[in-house]
Design an enzyme around this catalytic site. Structure first.
Site, PDB file in Angstrom:
ATOM      1  N   TYR A  35      -3.179   6.066  -2.541  1.00  0.00           N
ATOM      2  CA  TYR A  35      -3.685   4.727  -2.831  1.00  0.00           C
ATOM      3  C   TYR A  35      -3.402   4.187  -4.233  1.00  0.00           C
ATOM      4  CZ  TYR A  35      -5.910   3.917   1.635  1.00  0.00           C
ATOM      5  OH  TYR A  35      -6.132   3.684   2.948  1.00  0.00           O
ATOM      6  N   CYS A  74      -5.987  -7.014 -11.562  1.00  0.00           N
ATOM      7  CA  CYS A  74      -5.253  -8.268 -11.391  1.00  0.00           C
ATOM      8  C   CYS A  74      -5.800  -9.358 -12.305  1.00  0.00           C
ATOM      9  CB  CYS A  74      -5.282  -8.713  -9.937  1.00  0.00           C
ATOM     10  SG  CYS A  74      -4.233  -7.683  -8.888  1.00  0.00           S
ATOM     11  N   GLU A 118       0.826  -1.210   0.000  1.00  0.00           N
ATOM     12  CA  GLU A 118       0.000   0.000   0.000  1.00  0.00           C
ATOM     13  C   GLU A 118       0.859   1.259   0.000  1.00  0.00           C
ATOM     14  OE1 GLU A 118      -3.919  -1.723   2.320  1.00  0.00           O
ATOM     15  OE2 GLU A 118      -2.677  -0.260   3.353  1.00  0.00           O
ATOM     16  N   GLU A 171      -1.197 -10.162  -6.436  1.00  0.00           N
ATOM     17  CA  GLU A 171      -1.212 -10.939  -7.668  1.00  0.00           C
ATOM     18  C   GLU A 171      -0.286 -10.326  -8.716  1.00  0.00           C
ATOM     19  OE1 GLU A 171      -3.678  -9.785  -5.815  1.00  0.00           O
ATOM     20  OE2 GLU A 171      -5.586 -10.757  -6.304  1.00  0.00           O
TER      21      GLU A 171
END
Length: 160
Positions: free
Chosen positions: A67, A114, A63, A74
């Site tokens: 953001y 992902c 993180e 993944e």
């Protein structure tokens, strides 16, 4: 007008019902959660990726206070695999999350970005990638990324 159903086959099992290969990639995902950097969400995600050369690579979410600058487990694992083992094919990917030190009750499902990267990895491999979405007690097994991203955008869309 035509209506069509899109159906995904999901095998639901527990850890004891997995093959040794599946167990090893799930264990890698669990270990990967320990490398997660999630000071904001406290949602630690780990991914384990099994390559056709026998290597298992791990990735975790990272993180960032801004953001969008972070990345998911993944993508971390798949990009690492592609950068370090460019000739190897991805065979399996397992994903699991923990929150406040315990693995989640609900399976950890990948975000759209992902899923798109997983689809590209499957294209690179030239064969289906088995996907294992894990929780504390259950594992959902999909025989292909296509089950998670039907009608996905791929190389053929660029040549339309």
């Amino acid at each position: 007008m035509e209506i069509t159903n899109i159906v995904a086959k999901i095998m639901i099992c527990n850890q004891n019902e997995l093959t040794e290969e599946q167990k090893s990639v799930v264990e890698a995902a669990k270990i990967a959660t320990l490398g997660s950097y999630a000071p904001y969400s406290h949602f630690n995600v780990g991914a384990g990726v099994l390559l056709d050369n026998g290597e298992i690579v791990k990735g975790s979410n990272q993180e960032n206070a801004a953001y969008p600058s972070g990345t998911c487990a993944e993508r971390t694992a798949l990009f690492y695999a592609g950068a370090n083992f460019p000739q190897a094919k991805v065979k399996k990917i397992a994903i699991i999350a923990s929150h406040n030190g315990d693995f989640t009750e609900k399976v950890c499902s990948p975000c759209g970005a992902c899923r798109q990267v997983m689809l590209e990895s499957q294209y690179r491999a030239g064969e289906p990638i088995e996907v294992l979405l894990c929780s504390k007690d259950e594992i959902y097994i999909f025989d292909s990324v296509d089950a998670l991203l039907p009608l996905g955008f791929d190389y053929s869309d660029l040549n339309a």
